[in-house]
Design a protein around this motif. Sequence first.
Motif, PDB file in Angstrom:
ATOM      1  N   ASP A   1       0.841  -1.197   0.000  1.00 30.93           N
ATOM      2  CA  ASP A   1       0.000   0.000   0.000  1.00 30.93           C
ATOM      3  C   ASP A   1       0.874   1.243   0.000  1.00 30.93           C
ATOM      4  N   ASP A   2       0.462   2.272  -0.760  1.00 28.44           N
ATOM      5  CA  ASP A   2       1.268   3.487  -0.850  1.00 28.44           C
ATOM      6  C   ASP A   2       0.701   4.635  -0.019  1.00 28.44           C
ATOM      7  N   GLN A   3      -0.357   4.378   0.760  1.00 29.93           N
ATOM      8  CA  GLN A   3      -0.885   5.412   1.646  1.00 29.93           C
ATOM      9  C   GLN A   3      -0.663   5.085   3.120  1.00 29.93           C
ATOM     10  N   LEU A   4      -0.723   3.811   3.451  1.00 27.32           N
ATOM     11  CA  LEU A   4      -0.541   3.399   4.841  1.00 27.32           C
ATOM     12  C   LEU A   4       0.920   3.555   5.251  1.00 27.32           C
ATOM     13  N   LYS A   5       1.146   4.045   6.476  1.00 28.36           N
ATOM     14  CA  LYS A   5       2.483   4.170   7.043  1.00 28.36           C
ATOM     15  C   LYS A   5       2.490   3.488   8.404  1.00 28.36           C
ATOM     16  N   VAL A   6       3.486   2.640   8.645  1.00 26.64           N
ATOM     17  CA  VAL A   6       3.548   1.898   9.901  1.00 26.64           C
ATOM     18  C   VAL A   6       3.486   2.837  11.092  1.00 26.64           C
ATOM     19  N   TRP A   7       4.236   3.933  11.035  1.00 26.79           N
ATOM     20  CA  TRP A   7       4.296   4.837  12.183  1.00 26.79           C
ATOM     21  C   TRP A   7       2.959   5.529  12.468  1.00 26.79           C
ATOM     22  N   ASP A   8       2.044   5.540  11.503  1.00 24.45           N
ATOM     23  CA  ASP A   8       0.731   6.158  11.713  1.00 24.45           C
ATOM     24  C   ASP A   8      -0.300   5.188  12.288  1.00 24.45           C
ATOM     25  N   VAL A   9      -0.075   3.883  12.142  1.00 19.92           N
ATOM     26  CA  VAL A   9      -1.120   2.923  12.527  1.00 19.92           C
ATOM     27  C   VAL A   9      -0.804   2.159  13.813  1.00 19.92           C
ATOM     28  N   ILE A  10       0.400   2.275  14.343  1.00 23.64           N
ATOM     29  CA  ILE A  10       0.713   1.619  15.619  1.00 23.64           C
ATOM     30  C   ILE A  10      -0.192   2.187  16.704  1.00 23.64           C
ATOM     31  N   GLY A  11      -0.837   1.297  17.450  1.00 20.92           N
ATOM     32  CA  GLY A  11      -1.781   1.700  18.482  1.00 20.92           C
ATOM     33  C   GLY A  11      -3.224   1.751  18.001  1.00 20.92           C
ATOM     34  N   ARG A  12      -3.429   1.628  16.710  1.00 27.42           N
ATOM     35  CA  ARG A  12      -4.789   1.562  16.168  1.00 27.42           C
ATOM     36  C   ARG A  12      -5.193   0.084  16.079  1.00 27.42           C
ATOM     37  N   SER A  13      -6.278  -0.220  15.403  1.00 29.06           N
ATOM     38  CA  SER A  13      -6.737  -1.613  15.338  1.00 29.06           C
ATOM     39  C   SER A  13      -6.937  -2.047  13.892  1.00 29.06           C
ATOM     40  N   LEU A  14      -6.843  -3.352  13.696  1.00 30.10           N
ATOM     41  CA  LEU A  14      -7.101  -3.960  12.396  1.00 30.10           C
ATOM     42  C   LEU A  14      -8.335  -4.834  12.534  1.00 30.10           C
TER      43      LEU A  14
END
Length: 268
Positions: free
Chosen positions: A180-193
Amino acid sequence: MDSKRPSKLEFAVQMTSESCADAVRAALEGKSGVTSVTVDVRREEVLVESALTIAEVQALIESTGRRAVLKGMGGSEPANLGAAVAMLSGAGSIQGVVRFLQLSEKHCLIDGTIDGLEPGCHGLHVHTLGDLTQDCKSCGEHYNPFGKQHGGPGDSERHVGDLGNIVAGPDGRASFRLEDDQLKVWDVIGRSLVVDGGEDDLGRGTHPLSKQTGNSGERLAFGIIARSAGLFQNPKQICACDGVTLWEERDRPIAGKGRSKETPAANL
């Protein structure tokens, strides 16, 4: 969105001699999607550069009769740009592991295996909150920092958390490798899947929820996205959070009940 970019996978593999190493090399070298293999018997370590899923590489190693456990992953960049993991559990017997790896500033790799699903397509989304106090009901909406309409992974008009669909086979397993070219690991840590019960229409349907959620049905499985080890960053032989050793965990569920070494009575 299946990626052809290779990633580097670091496995701990039970080996005692060079004959073990030869068997592992023979199982991996020359296979389509495998770029390089490095085996260190003394460290019981196998480093594989590959465009295959983690599950596929692990299965190749374990076809030799030796157990393998993923310890870390990285990209071709000199520095580790970030890695994360979500341990999923949910309705019925659903459980799985999904890993995120930032291959470059622009490309995030999502590699996962989820078992216990109904055969067919299931929507996969990053949600805003890492709050599981009410299971997936408290995860919030799709991660959408730019206030866009719901769409598909390749669309410019989409939520950042819109990862499209994964497909479960007749055995209920979905194994996938996406980029994916929009998702960034540093932005999603602490969120949920979250995995949904039905197919995401990618915002192209006529249902009122199409432009909001993809009308992909109820939320089935969920997990918090947590920071994980990059290459050579995981020297531990035991998991401090649940007391499961590196090799014991191969005999235990990857998430949910039965993961901890504690007995049910000890948890009361």
